[in-house]
Every structure is written in C-alpha cells, then in structure tokens.
Write a protein that holds these residues in place. Structure first.
Motif, short mmCIF file in Angstrom:
data_model
loop_
_atom_site.label_atom_id
_atom_site.label_comp_id
_atom_site.label_asym_id
_atom_site.label_seq_id
_atom_site.Cartn_x
_atom_site.Cartn_y
_atom_site.Cartn_z
N ALA A 94 26.08 -9.42 18.27
CA ALA A 94 25.34 -10.77 17.75
C ALA A 94 25.72 -11.24 16.54
O ALA A 94 25.90 -12.41 16.50
N PRO A 95 26.05 -10.59 15.66
CA PRO A 95 26.45 -11.14 14.31
C PRO A 95 27.89 -11.61 14.53
O PRO A 95 27.96 -12.94 14.05
N LEU A 96 28.89 -11.30 15.29
CA LEU A 96 29.82 -11.90 15.65
C LEU A 96 29.72 -13.42 16.30
O LEU A 96 30.70 -14.24 16.29
N VAL A 97 28.94 -13.39 17.23
CA VAL A 97 28.66 -14.37 18.13
C VAL A 97 28.25 -15.62 17.19
O VAL A 97 28.77 -16.73 17.14
N ASP A 98 27.49 -15.12 16.20
CA ASP A 98 27.02 -16.15 15.13
C ASP A 98 27.87 -16.61 14.40
O ASP A 98 28.34 -17.95 14.13
N ALA A 99 28.91 -15.91 14.06
CA ALA A 99 30.10 -16.21 13.15
C ALA A 99 31.22 -17.16 13.98
O ALA A 99 31.57 -18.09 13.58
N MET A 100 31.12 -16.76 15.49
CA MET A 100 32.05 -17.60 16.24
C MET A 100 31.49 -19.07 16.29
O MET A 100 32.13 -20.11 16.11
N ARG A 101 30.23 -19.04 16.47
CA ARG A 101 29.46 -20.29 16.71
C ARG A 101 29.69 -21.20 15.61
O ARG A 101 29.82 -22.55 15.66
N ALA A 102 29.72 -20.76 14.38
CA ALA A 102 29.70 -21.48 13.32
C ALA A 102 31.15 -22.12 13.28
O ALA A 102 31.17 -23.12 12.32
N LEU A 103 31.98 -21.62 13.91
CA LEU A 103 33.40 -22.44 13.82
C LEU A 103 33.65 -23.29 14.81
O LEU A 103 34.46 -24.33 14.96
N LEU A 104 32.60 -23.57 15.68
CA LEU A 104 32.73 -24.58 16.92
C LEU A 104 32.27 -25.95 16.55
O LEU A 104 30.96 -26.42 16.93
N GLY A 105 32.95 -26.60 15.72
CA GLY A 105 32.38 -27.92 15.23
C GLY A 105 32.99 -28.99 15.73
O GLY A 105 32.34 -30.13 15.75
N GLY A 106 34.07 -28.96 16.58
CA GLY A 106 34.97 -30.12 17.19
C GLY A 106 34.85 -29.86 18.49
O GLY A 106 34.17 -29.33 19.27
N ASP A 107 35.81 -30.72 19.25
CA ASP A 107 35.92 -30.92 20.56
C ASP A 107 37.32 -30.17 20.96
O ASP A 107 37.64 -30.58 22.24
N GLU A 108 38.39 -29.76 20.14
CA GLU A 108 39.45 -29.38 20.38
C GLU A 108 39.44 -27.81 21.01
O GLU A 108 38.50 -27.09 20.71
N PRO A 109 40.46 -27.32 21.78
CA PRO A 109 40.15 -25.99 22.14
C PRO A 109 40.42 -24.97 21.15
O PRO A 109 40.79 -25.10 20.08
N VAL A 110 39.71 -23.95 21.33
CA VAL A 110 39.60 -22.79 20.63
C VAL A 110 40.10 -21.57 21.23
O VAL A 110 40.28 -21.71 22.51
N HIS A 111 40.73 -20.64 20.75
CA HIS A 111 41.35 -19.43 21.43
C HIS A 111 40.66 -18.32 21.31
O HIS A 111 40.40 -17.74 20.19
N LEU A 112 40.33 -17.58 22.53
CA LEU A 112 39.65 -16.43 22.38
C LEU A 112 40.69 -15.19 22.83
O LEU A 112 41.30 -15.19 23.71
N GLY A 113 40.57 -14.15 22.00
CA GLY A 113 41.40 -13.11 22.23
C GLY A 113 40.63 -11.75 22.20
O GLY A 113 39.95 -11.46 21.26
N VAL A 114 41.28 -10.81 22.93
CA VAL A 114 40.60 -9.37 23.09
C VAL A 114 42.00 -8.57 22.96
O VAL A 114 42.69 -8.48 23.97
N GLU A 115 41.89 -7.74 21.96
CA GLU A 115 43.21 -6.67 22.06
C GLU A 115 42.53 -5.43 21.56
O GLU A 115 41.98 -5.38 20.42
N GLY A 116 42.68 -4.33 22.23
CA GLY A 116 42.13 -3.05 21.97
C GLY A 116 40.51 -3.25 22.02
O GLY A 116 39.87 -3.85 22.67
N ASP A 117 39.95 -2.91 20.87
CA ASP A 117 38.37 -2.98 20.48
C ASP A 117 38.17 -4.21 19.64
O ASP A 117 37.01 -4.31 19.23
N ARG A 118 39.02 -5.08 19.43
CA ARG A 118 38.81 -6.14 18.55
C ARG A 118 38.89 -7.36 19.29
O ARG A 118 39.54 -7.61 20.36
N VAL A 119 37.80 -8.27 18.92
CA VAL A 119 37.65 -9.73 19.66
C VAL A 119 38.12 -10.68 18.56
O VAL A 119 37.34 -10.76 17.55
#
Length: 361
Positions: free
Chosen positions: A197-222
C-alpha cells in the motif's frame, strides 16, 4: 421504556436479533404498540438483553439461553452454573476438533510447497500504461486494501497483467474492488505482483498527466517511472487469492442509482447495529437495502424481512460509492447471503463487492 432501536444500541444486540428473540419467546418486549407493532422494553430488560448478547457471542444454543435467562435472577444458581459449564465443555471439544482439522490442512499446504509464499522471480516484466487510466484504476480500489497484520498478502494492490489489459485488485475480506486499464509492451503470459500500500500511494502521487508511464518488475523490486520521476520498492512476496473465482456471482436484481441522492438516503436513512468485529470496538452500522417493485433501491427501516433484503456495512458502502467516481452507478443485489455489487454504467470491468451482514441470528 426503551424503543427497539435504543435497546439495540445499549445492549449490543441488533434490531433484527431483538425481533428474532421476541418471536422465539426469549426476550419479549414489555409492550407492543397495537397499531404500529413497534416494540418497547422496560428498564429492567436491558440487563437481560446484555446477558443475552454475551451468551449469543459465546455461541450458546437457544434452548440453553432460555434456561439461563429464566434462572439468572433466582436464588439457586446451580442450574445456570451447570449450563455454563456444559457449554464451555462443548466449546473446548469443538476447539479440539477444529485444531485437528487445521493441523490436517497445514499438512496439505506444506505438501503443496507453501503456496501462500511466492518464489522469487527470475524474469523481468515491463509494460506501459496510460497515466490517467492507472490513476483511475488505483483510485477505484485503494479503499479496499487490507490492514490485518495476520494477512499480509492483503496489505497491497494486486497488479495482474494479461495480454493488453492490466487489472488492479484489492480486498480486506469484507470488500473487494477490481479495476482495469489498458497496457502495452507486455507480450508474455499472465503475470501478477502485489504492490504494498505505501508504494501504491507513492505511485499514485506520480500520476498527474495523461502520458504513458512505465511499470517494471525485476526480481523482487517494482518500479513505476513517470518522466524523470520514479517510485520503487519491494513487492509483497506472497500469492494473492484467486479473485477471478471470487467475483463469479449469480445474476441479481439490478438498479441504477443517482449517487448523490443515494448517499443522502444512506446518511439520513435508518441504520441497524451490526456485529463488533474487533474486541473493544463499536458495533458497525448497517444499511438494509431492497430493490422495490418499481426498480429503485430503498434503504429499509423496520420490517421488510419477508423480502430478499441485503444488509451491508454503511461506511463500506459509502466508501465504495466515493471510489467509483461516477454520478450514476448500478447496484446489483442477490440473495441476502450474496455480496452486493457496485458497478459502473460504462465499464463492467471496474466494480466493487461488499460482503453482506447477517440480519437474523
């Protein structure tokens, strides 16, 4: 004299439970209005109701409850003590049986190599999603994230990507929310990751525009990248429940509601006292809903048990309405024991479910 609503509030028994115990002849009100049928209780009945609430929470059978209430104020307490001791022995036997069953279940889980803990990832996932779509999806599900330390796998949002669709899902057992948005660049088989949940909230704070964003998962890191900004952290190393199985519900009665008007009806309308979920907590406030013959949703007061009404936590329902972010929504009510579905009129893939609360004992 106390009204049935005041008796429910002061005793810890729900209004429907008081009606049930009246019909069963266990706790009969001192006076019933012959015109309205409304129940009134004498001051001395409050202690009886509180005793009844304790016995009910302890799971005592109704036949024994009758005898305990009948003998409680008498000079000879042998009968009451005997009934309490006999019920305690039943509970202890039941607990022993439950422990045996749970031990067998743990063995079965161990034989399946502890599926509740996910193995480390060896592959990498990277996809692009529209910022506004991901923001709307997270807003639609964030309210349903769990906070129970005993169930850490529910303490985040599931990101489930398959093909060109990203589903985000959250549940705390009592409610579940599902939303979706488009995704590009994945191209592989279905992948899932639980984002705390804390990382979800941090992600949500970055989503202010309408341009694509990039989600990556590598190992245990998102990682979520939005332009030159980034939010990153470890995923939750658990498996999420199979939500696709949980959302398969039989069709119910549907009605479109005006959200503002419905919120007012819920806020100003009748409520009933529900169960206390945590020790020392207060009873939840329930709203009882029914789809009337003209296709509208009514917030019920007294009576209505002859219809297939559905009782839900009022606070949870108000949260779900706010999270949906629409002026009009579809409410789908099934049987009294089936979840209430709150759906968008323009997107069947974004919805929330609320577990019903039992009205009668």
């Amino acid at each position: 004299m106390r009204s049935i609503g005041e008796m429910a509030r002061d005793s810890g028994l729900g209004v429907s439970a008081l009606r049930f115990y009246d019909r069963a002849g266990v706790l009969v009100p001192a006076w019933v209005d012959p015109v309205s049928g409304y129940r009134w209780y004498a001051p001395g009945q409050l202690d009886e109701a509180r005793l009844l609430a304790r016995l009910r929470r302890a799971g005592m059978p109704l036949a024994d409850i009758r005898l305990v209430l009948a003998g409680w104020s008498g000079p000879d307490t042998d009968l009451v003590r005997g009934l309490l001791q006999a019920h305690l022995r039943r509970l202890e036997r039941g607990l022993a049986d439950a422990r045996s069953e749970f031990s067998a279940l743990r063995v079965l889980l161990d034989q399946r190599e502890s599926p509740m803990t996910a193995s480390p990832r060896t592959d990498a996932v990277r996809l692009s999603v529209p910022a506004d779509g991901l923001a709307a999806a997270l807003d639609a599900v964030r309210f349903a994230v769990g906070a129970d330390p005993e169930l850490p796998m529910l303490g985040g949002v599931l990101f489930d990507v398959e093909g060109d669709t990203l589903h985000v899902v959250a549940t705390d057992r009592y409610r579940m929310a599902v939303a979706r948005t488009t995704a590009t660049g994945h191209g592989g088989p279905r992948d899932q990751v639980i984002v705390p949940a804390p990382l979800v909230d941090a992600m949500r704070a970055l989503l202010g525009g309408d341009e694509p964003v990039h989600l990556g998962v590598e190992g245990d890191r998102v990682t979520l990248e939005a332009g030159d900004r980034q939010a990153a952290g470890p995923r939750l190393a658990y498996d999420f429940p199979d939500y696709r199985r949980l959302v398969r519900l039989p069709a119910g009665r549907r009605a479109v509601v005006d959200v503002a008007a419905f919120r007012t009806a819920l806020t100003d309308g009748p409520v009933r006292a529900g169960e206390v979920r945590e020790e020392g907590g207060t009873a939840q406030e329930m709203s009882v809903l029914d789809v009337t013959d003209d296709g509208t949703v009514a917030v019920c007061g007294e009576g209505g048990e002859d219809r297939d009404v559905v009782a839900v936590d009022r606070g949870f329902l108000l949260d779900a309405l706010a999270a949906a972010g629409r002026d009009r929504l579809v409410l789908e009510l099934g049987a009294p024991t089936a979840p209430l579905a709150i759906r968008r009129t323009d997107d069947e893939g974004t919805f929330s479910l609320l577990m019903p609360v039992r009205l009668d004992d």
